[in-house]
Write a protein that holds these residues in place. Structure first.
Motif, PDB file in Angstrom:
ATOM      1  N   TYR A  23      -1.628  -5.227  -5.546  1.00  0.00           N
ATOM      2  CA  TYR A  23      -1.735  -6.821  -5.230  1.00  0.00           C
ATOM      3  C   TYR A  23      -1.024  -7.622  -6.229  1.00  0.00           C
ATOM      4  O   TYR A  23      -0.823  -8.822  -5.828  1.00  0.00           O
ATOM      5  CB  TYR A  23      -3.239  -7.137  -5.533  1.00  0.00           C
ATOM      6  CG  TYR A  23      -4.087  -6.509  -4.214  1.00  0.00           C
ATOM      7  CD1 TYR A  23      -4.286  -7.142  -3.170  1.00  0.00           C
ATOM      8  CD2 TYR A  23      -4.728  -5.271  -4.678  1.00  0.00           C
ATOM      9  CE1 TYR A  23      -5.140  -6.638  -2.030  1.00  0.00           C
ATOM     10  CE2 TYR A  23      -5.515  -4.807  -3.513  1.00  0.00           C
ATOM     11  CZ  TYR A  23      -5.793  -5.588  -2.348  1.00  0.00           C
ATOM     12  OH  TYR A  23      -6.537  -5.028  -1.399  1.00  0.00           O
ATOM     13  N   ALA A  45       0.826  -1.370  -0.135  1.00  0.00           N
ATOM     14  CA  ALA A  45      -0.100   0.025   0.034  1.00  0.00           C
ATOM     15  C   ALA A  45       0.889   1.323  -0.088  1.00  0.00           C
ATOM     16  O   ALA A  45       2.011   1.501   0.514  1.00  0.00           O
ATOM     17  CB  ALA A  45      -0.920   0.018   1.288  1.00  0.00           C
ATOM     18  N   THR A  97      -3.271   0.175  -3.122  1.00  0.00           N
ATOM     19  CA  THR A  97      -2.808  -1.236  -2.850  1.00  0.00           C
ATOM     20  C   THR A  97      -2.241  -1.975  -3.968  1.00  0.00           C
ATOM     21  O   THR A  97      -3.363  -2.250  -4.987  1.00  0.00           O
ATOM     22  CB  THR A  97      -3.893  -1.803  -1.949  1.00  0.00           C
ATOM     23  OG1 THR A  97      -4.219  -1.192  -0.897  1.00  0.00           O
ATOM     24  CG2 THR A  97      -3.132  -3.095  -1.324  1.00  0.00           C
TER      25      THR A  97
END
Length: 390
Positions: free
Chosen positions: A182, A171, A180
């Motif tokens: 991923y 993040a 964020t």
């Protein structure tokens, strides 16, 4: 070496013997040719890297036709396109689908190094418009403020990039929001940004509240299998009522941007002039060496001419010297140029590397301008009388 040249030429290697008679001058000449080669290699390498960097973001997506604003000379240039043209394009029988593509720059201010991401916003449900290596992670973007980050971005360490996974996301704060990351994909720094990032269209609009969902930067279209993109483009230009739009095949859009960057933007023009200057430097160096050598051996050449040897004989000797200088000067130039490009590539993360085609082009050019220099240097011998030469 003299014996080898004698077997290759079928005569005494006069050119080789004249060059090696003064080792210091010979070494200086080879150094000059090598320097010119290094200059050309570096400039060509940068120009090639520009081509790779310009076309790289086009590989992130799969499309057959792209609709852009009239002033859009590239993915990140130009104004917005009204989404209503997407609806008109879908009326063509060969168009099977379309989606909007949003593009902006998202900064990540870090203590180590600030990173500027060229960020793409796209509908995460349209996996058919995304490259296979990225499509598998596109579902992750259905979460608000989720992102896929470029693991090759300039300023992002490989250890940091490797740690970004759905189980351990990263993040960071930007544009007043918390994004964020991923997962990651392979991009790399370019001339206009440090790397790339992909988010959903809704996340993109939250990062850029002044933007409107009805006005993406580009419209991407997919065609039915077997459809001819040129034919569809021609029909779309008649179907869509806004005649100012740039409607092109997706491949043509990439090539047009590359041409624009290399011929219209200052960076591309400068690199082109750098290649030209390198060639001119090599030409002048070889000509200076050969003309000096001709002047130093005028009496010998006069003797040969008085014995009945014609212009082709003298041209052969000087061309022999030119080819030797060009070939032997190319080898260290190639080695040094490849090393410099490798180091620059690691430091800048640009796709800088020596390629076989680059090596072949520079070698052929080196031999050609060496031969041209030799031909110019023999002009005095061809027109002179033996008595004048003495």
């Amino acid at each position: 070496m003299s014996g080898l040249f004698q077997r290759l030429l079928g005569r005494l290697p006069i050119g080789w013997l004249q060059l090696t008679h003064n080792p210091m001058r010979f070494a200086a000449a080879l150094t000059g040719v090598a320097f010119a080669n290094v200059l050309v290699f570096v400039q060509l390498g940068i120009m090639n890297s520009m081509g790779t960097a310009v076309l790289r973001p086009y590989t992130f997506f799969k499309a057959d036709v792209m609709i852009s604003a009239t002033d859009a000379n590239g993915l990140t240039d130009g104004g917005n396109v009204a989404r209503q043209w997407l609806l008109q394009a879908l009326a063509d029988p060969d168009v099977t689908g379309g989606t909007g593509l949003f593009i902006g720059t998202v900064p990540w201010d870090r203590a180590e190094a600030d990173i500027g991401f060229t960020t793409f916003g796209i509908d995460p449900a349209r996996t058919d418009f995304v490259a296979d290596g990225i499509a598998g992670d596109l579902a992750l973007l259905e979460v608000q403020d989720a992102a896929l980050m470029d693991r090759l971005a300039r300023g992002l360490t490989r250890e940091e990039a490797a740690a970004i996974r759905p189980q351990s996301p990263r993040a960071f704060e930007t544009q007043g929001r918390t994004l964020t990351a991923y997962s990651t994909f392979a991009g790399g720094g370019g001339f206009g940004g440090d790397g790339y990032m992909i988010v959903s269209d809704q996340t993109f609009l939250s990062l850029f509240p002044a933007r409107n969902s009805a006005a993406p930067d580009h419209i991407l279209l997919r065609l039915r299998t077997g459809a001819d993109s040129a034919t569809v483009v021609a029909r779309l230009k008649g179907l869509i009522s806004d005649e100012t739009l740039r409607i092109r095949s997706y491949a043509d859009a990439g090539q047009e941007e590359l041409t624009f960057q290399q011929t219209r933007r200052p960076t591309g023009i400068i690199f082109g002039f750098g290649v030209l200057i390198g060639v001119l430097v090599g030409l002048v160096i070889v000509y200076q060496v050969l003309s000096t050598d001709v002047a130093d051996h005028l009496r010998e050449y006069a003797t040969f001419k008085a014995m009945g040897y014609g212009p082709s004989f003298f041209l052969g000797i000087v061309l022999e010297e030119a080819l030797i200088l060009g070939t032997l000067g190319f080898l260290p130039g190639f080695a040094i140029g490849a090393t410099i490009l490798t180091v620059m590539g690691k430091v800048t993360t640009l796709p800088l590397a020596m390629t076989p085609s680059m090596a072949a082009i520079v070698f052929a050019g080196t031999v050609a301008f060496s031969a041209l220099s030799g031909a110019i240097a023999t002009r005095r011998l061809a027109a002179a009388d033996p008595a004048d030469l003495f």
